[in-house]
Design a protein around this motif. Structure first.
Motif, PDB file in Angstrom:
ATOM      1  N   TRP A   1       0.820  -1.209   0.000  1.00 34.25           N
ATOM      2  CA  TRP A   1       0.000   0.000   0.000  1.00 34.25           C
ATOM      3  C   TRP A   1       0.858   1.266   0.000  1.00 34.25           C
ATOM      4  O   TRP A   1       0.874   2.044   0.947  1.00 34.25           O
ATOM      5  N   GLU A   2       1.564   1.457  -1.085  1.00 36.05           N
ATOM      6  CA  GLU A   2       2.433   2.615  -1.225  1.00 36.05           C
ATOM      7  C   GLU A   2       1.710   3.770  -1.921  1.00 36.05           C
ATOM      8  O   GLU A   2       0.919   3.548  -2.832  1.00 36.05           O
ATOM      9  N   ARG A   3       1.986   4.982  -1.474  1.00 34.01           N
ATOM     10  CA  ARG A   3       1.494   6.189  -2.132  1.00 34.01           C
ATOM     11  C   ARG A   3       2.655   7.142  -2.334  1.00 34.01           C
ATOM     12  O   ARG A   3       3.626   7.132  -1.573  1.00 34.01           O
ATOM     13  N   GLU A   4       2.522   7.983  -3.345  1.00 36.24           N
ATOM     14  CA  GLU A   4       3.583   8.955  -3.616  1.00 36.24           C
ATOM     15  C   GLU A   4       3.659   9.982  -2.494  1.00 36.24           C
ATOM     16  O   GLU A   4       2.650  10.330  -1.878  1.00 36.24           O
ATOM     17  N   ARG A   5       4.848  10.467  -2.271  1.00 34.18           N
ATOM     18  CA  ARG A   5       5.059  11.491  -1.255  1.00 34.18           C
ATOM     19  C   ARG A   5       4.632  12.847  -1.792  1.00 34.18           C
ATOM     20  O   ARG A   5       4.754  13.110  -2.975  1.00 34.18           O
ATOM     21  N   GLY A   6       4.121  13.700  -0.914  1.00 34.53           N
ATOM     22  CA  GLY A   6       3.823  15.056  -1.334  1.00 34.53           C
ATOM     23  C   GLY A   6       2.401  15.515  -1.074  1.00 34.53           C
ATOM     24  O   GLY A   6       1.597  14.812  -0.449  1.00 34.53           O
ATOM     25  N   PHE A   7       2.111  16.697  -1.570  1.00 39.10           N
ATOM     26  CA  PHE A   7       0.842  17.377  -1.319  1.00 39.10           C
ATOM     27  C   PHE A   7      -0.385  16.569  -1.742  1.00 39.10           C
ATOM     28  O   PHE A   7      -1.337  16.456  -0.958  1.00 39.10           O
TER      29      PHE A   7
END
Length: 224
Positions: free
Chosen positions: A48-54
């Motif tokens: 369950w990875e998501r991109e870093r950031g806003f």
């Protein structure tokens, strides 16, 4: 030497890798027979990875206290309305536009506060990536609308920290109640106490519990 001792505790500023994730699953299966049973029956959970950031942090805010499906729909409409999804672009949307996308007045406020904090230099998400968990938690919670659960999910999914544990997560509470045969749903304090045995891999334990929740509990609801 026990399985738990075959690898030194992971420094909290390191991120999970496929290798350490696989190792952690083995360790947790050894520590907890219920985990071993879940992994045997359903296989390993996703990372369950998501991109870093806003965009990811904004999406987690949308997920606060609503179903994931509902938040996903709002987020998808937002991404259609503005491309790319940057703090600057988000701030160009007025109340009527955000309401049409599906934002509540409260979520409008929270997401705007996040966007403003980034654009005015109060918050630098890139710099946070290399900081320890306590510093990250302190900095993010300065933003109105960001509490421990939001920080936990960002640390867990975007930064892939290995020992983050969202003790206030409803899915974890429901999964633990069923898995451990508890008569009542455990409180965050009780959940935290149970999770102490899973250090330093509590973020991986979280994924196992979510995997169990999605595989068994939500499927049972669909059948009913």
């Amino acid at each position: 030497m026990t399985l738990k001792e075959t690898i030194s505790p992971t420094p909290e500023i390191e991120s999970l890798t496929p290798e350490t994730f696989t190792h952690a699953l083995m360790v947790l299966a050894h520590l907890d027979s219920d985990f071993a049973r879940i992994l045997k029956k359903f296989g390993p959970p996703p990372m369950w990875e998501r991109e870093r950031g806003f965009p990811t942090l904004l999406r987690i805010i949308l997920e606060q206290q609503v179903s994931l499906a509902s938040a996903k729909a709002v987020y998808a409409r937002l991404c259609e309305a503005i491309q790319p999804l940057t703090p600057e672009n988000f701030l160009t949307l007025d109340d009527m536009q955000l309401k049409g996308i599906g934002f509540s007045r409260q979520k409008m406020l929270y997401c705007r506060e996040l966007a403003k904090a980034i654009t005015n230099g109060q918050l630098n998400l890139v710099q946070l990536e290399t900081m320890d968990e306590m510093t990250i938690r302190t900095e993010l919670k300065r933003i109105k609308g960001i509490g421990d659960w939001t920080v936990d999910i960002y640390l867990l999914m975007a930064l892939q920290r290995p020992d983050v544990f969202p003790k206030g997560d409803l899915g974890i509470a429901i999964a633990l109640q069923k898995l451990k045969g508890l008569t009542t749903r455990p409180t965050p304090t009780e959940i935290e106490a149970i999770a102490q045995n899973w250090r330093p891999w509590r973020a991986v334990a979280t994924r196992i519990l979510w995997h169990y929740y999605l595989s068994v509990i939500t499927e049972n609801k669909k059948i009913k």
